[in-house]
Motif scaffolding. Structure first.
Motif, mmCIF file in Angstrom:
data_model
loop_
_atom_site.group_PDB
_atom_site.id
_atom_site.type_symbol
_atom_site.label_atom_id
_atom_site.label_comp_id
_atom_site.label_asym_id
_atom_site.label_seq_id
_atom_site.Cartn_x
_atom_site.Cartn_y
_atom_site.Cartn_z
ATOM 1 N N GLY A 124 -4.378 4.488 4.858
ATOM 2 C CA GLY A 124 -5.241 4.464 3.687
ATOM 3 C C GLY A 124 -6.299 5.537 3.791
ATOM 4 N N PRO B 196 -7.819 1.245 -12.336
ATOM 5 C CA PRO B 196 -7.407 2.591 -12.747
ATOM 6 C C PRO B 196 -8.473 3.233 -13.637
ATOM 7 N N ILE C 131 -9.824 7.055 -9.175
ATOM 8 C CA ILE C 131 -8.590 6.276 -9.097
ATOM 9 C C ILE C 131 -7.697 6.701 -10.264
ATOM 10 N N LEU D 36 -0.219 9.488 -0.391
ATOM 11 C CA LEU D 36 -1.602 9.781 -0.792
ATOM 12 C C LEU D 36 -1.901 11.262 -0.647
ATOM 13 N N ARG E 277 -0.350 12.995 -3.585
ATOM 14 C CA ARG E 277 -1.094 12.754 -4.815
ATOM 15 C C ARG E 277 -2.378 13.583 -4.850
ATOM 16 N N LEU F 84 -2.591 4.069 -10.623
ATOM 17 C CA LEU F 84 -2.843 3.424 -9.348
ATOM 18 C C LEU F 84 -4.057 2.507 -9.442
ATOM 19 N N ALA G 223 0.822 -1.203 0.000
ATOM 20 C CA ALA G 223 0.000 0.000 0.000
ATOM 21 C C ALA G 223 0.858 1.255 0.000
ATOM 22 N N ALA H 181 -6.846 0.492 -6.429
ATOM 23 C CA ALA H 181 -7.200 0.610 -5.019
ATOM 24 C C ALA H 181 -8.062 -0.564 -4.595
ATOM 25 N N LEU I 292 -8.161 12.827 -5.239
ATOM 26 C CA LEU I 292 -8.558 11.429 -5.107
ATOM 27 C C LEU I 292 -10.012 11.299 -4.681
ATOM 28 N N TYR J 174 -4.267 2.083 -1.644
ATOM 29 C CA TYR J 174 -3.846 2.284 -3.027
ATOM 30 C C TYR J 174 -2.522 1.576 -3.280
ATOM 31 N N GLU J 175 -2.348 1.114 -4.508
ATOM 32 C CA GLU J 175 -1.103 0.446 -4.903
ATOM 33 C C GLU J 175 -0.714 0.912 -6.293
ATOM 34 N N LYS J 176 0.585 0.972 -6.539
ATOM 35 C CA LYS J 176 1.078 1.440 -7.823
ATOM 36 C C LYS J 176 0.947 0.365 -8.902
#
Length: 388
Positions: free
Chosen positions: A219, A317, A289, A199, A202, A293, A193, A295, A208, A355-357
């Protein structure tokens, strides 16, 4: 000159480039071509989502006495031989999976993953909104929904309809899988994460959520919408107890009134969750999203309430994208209360989005491909129902 093959990490660098993270649909296509993902029959274009692959039920299901995991020493087939009650054909007109039953279905897809790729699965959004509890099982595994790097073998779905009996067919799609390419330093990691600091950064560059400030706690914290001002007069739905069967392959054909009781907003902005009832609610926040990324909604800490939220929590995404750039889609919350009645209040914390790349941004985003049924959603039931 050495004729030894390149180390697997280097071979994958040639196939996937040098980036690590969740693989997009273009790289999933590559995995299909390289037989890292093996399919029975032809792949369907709609199976490929921006960052995941829909999995299809095979030709037969097994009714079992109870849920199980095979453990390190056994395959799923080993367990089925001792546990199965009945074998059911899913061909032609399909078969009904009864509410409260537990079924195991071999899937049409199997895997031959390299050591640098692992996978994780979850129910599709439509599956969760029907209160169908489904999990992925692999051979010699001690956990659900996780496929270890280098796994070679069959995939199975455990399915347990909780609110409605459902008809499924060979080829029906109830869960999805996403693939994570790992660097050698990440092979022992379990948490990918993004940090709260990342976050917040971003969010300053690209919103977001539709709030100016993020509520962050390992998160993005989401709150439930129970007021007419936020969500409208109908703030949720509760599943009826005795209904007809739902065919999971039929879209937009069922009358809401035959399966759901609408929940109207109250002046006190509260909702009492009844024990063992299933509810569809929505978040206060509207989400977006970003393209690089993905989520996942994770269940609320059990210490914060007597309920579970969100069986199906993956966001591709592009989810929530609008032309204006403002986040445009609410998170739909699948909520089940436990042993005691529990009061929810408007704005109460109900879930957490992590979230994850992506290894690289997919070329086609959610909302731009087939199967994007929930782009721009507010409070919305599954795709099977005719929405007003």
């Amino acid at each position: 000159m050495s004729l030894n093959p390149l180390p697997l990490e280097d071979e994958n660098a040639g196939l996937f480039g040098t980036r690590f993270g969740l693989l997009g649909r273009e790289k999933i296509r590559l995995m299909l071509r390289r037989k890292m993902i093996r399919v029975g029959g032809e792949i369907e274009p709609t199976q490929l989502q921006p960052a995941s692959l829909d999995l299809r039920l095979g030709a037969r299901a097994y009714r079992v006495r109870a849920s199980f995991l095979p453990g390190r020493e056994r395959t799923v087939e080993d367990q089925l031989r001792s546990l199965k009650i009945d074998e059911i054909s899913l061909k032609e007109s399909g078969a009904v999976l009864e509410r409260g039953g537990v079924y195991v279905v071999p899937l049409m897809e199997s895997l031959g993953l390299p050591e640098s790729i692992s996978a994780v699965a979850n129910p599709k959004s439509s599956t969760g909104r029907l209160d169908i509890f489904t999990r992925l099982i692999t051979d010699r595994s001690e956990v659900f929904d996780v496929v270890e790097r280098g796994y070679e073998g069959q995939l199975y779905a455990e399915i347990s309809p909780r609110s409605f009996s459902v008809r499924v067919h060979e080829g029906s799609k109830l869960n999805q899988i996403r693939f994570r390419r790992l660097a050698s330093s990440q092979h022992s990691r379990t948490d990918f994460a993004l940090s709260d600091k990342d976050l917040a950064s971003r969010h300053r560059d690209q919103k977001l959520v539709d709030d100016e400030e993020l509520n962050l706690r390992d998160g993005l914290i989401l709150r439930v919408a129970l007021s007419a001002e936020t969500i409208g007069d109908i703030i949720g739905y509760r599943a009826q107890k005795h209904t007809d069967i739902i065919d999971v392959n039929r879209v937009g054909v069922y009358d809401i009134a035959d399966f759901w009781e609408p929940i109207h907003a109250r002046a006190d902005r509260r909702l009492i969750l009844d024990p063992d009832e299933f509810y569809i609610l929505a978040s206060q926040e509207k989400l977006h999203i970003p393209r690089d990324l993905a989520a996942e909604m994770v269940p609320i800490d059990p210490a914060m309430g007597e309920f579970r939220v969100h069986y199906a929590g993956f966001f591709d995404p592009g989810f929530g994208y609008t032309e204006s750039g403002h986040p445009g889609s609410r998170a739909v919350l699948e909520v089940r209360s436990h042993e005691v009645p529990f009061i929810l209040e408007d704005g109460q914390v109900i879930g957490r989005l992590v979230y994850e790349k992506m290894a690289e941004a997919p070329q086609e985003l959610y909302g731009q491909i087939g199967g994007s049924n929930y782009q721009g959603q507010g409070l919305k039931l599954s795709k099977h129902f005719r929405m007003p």
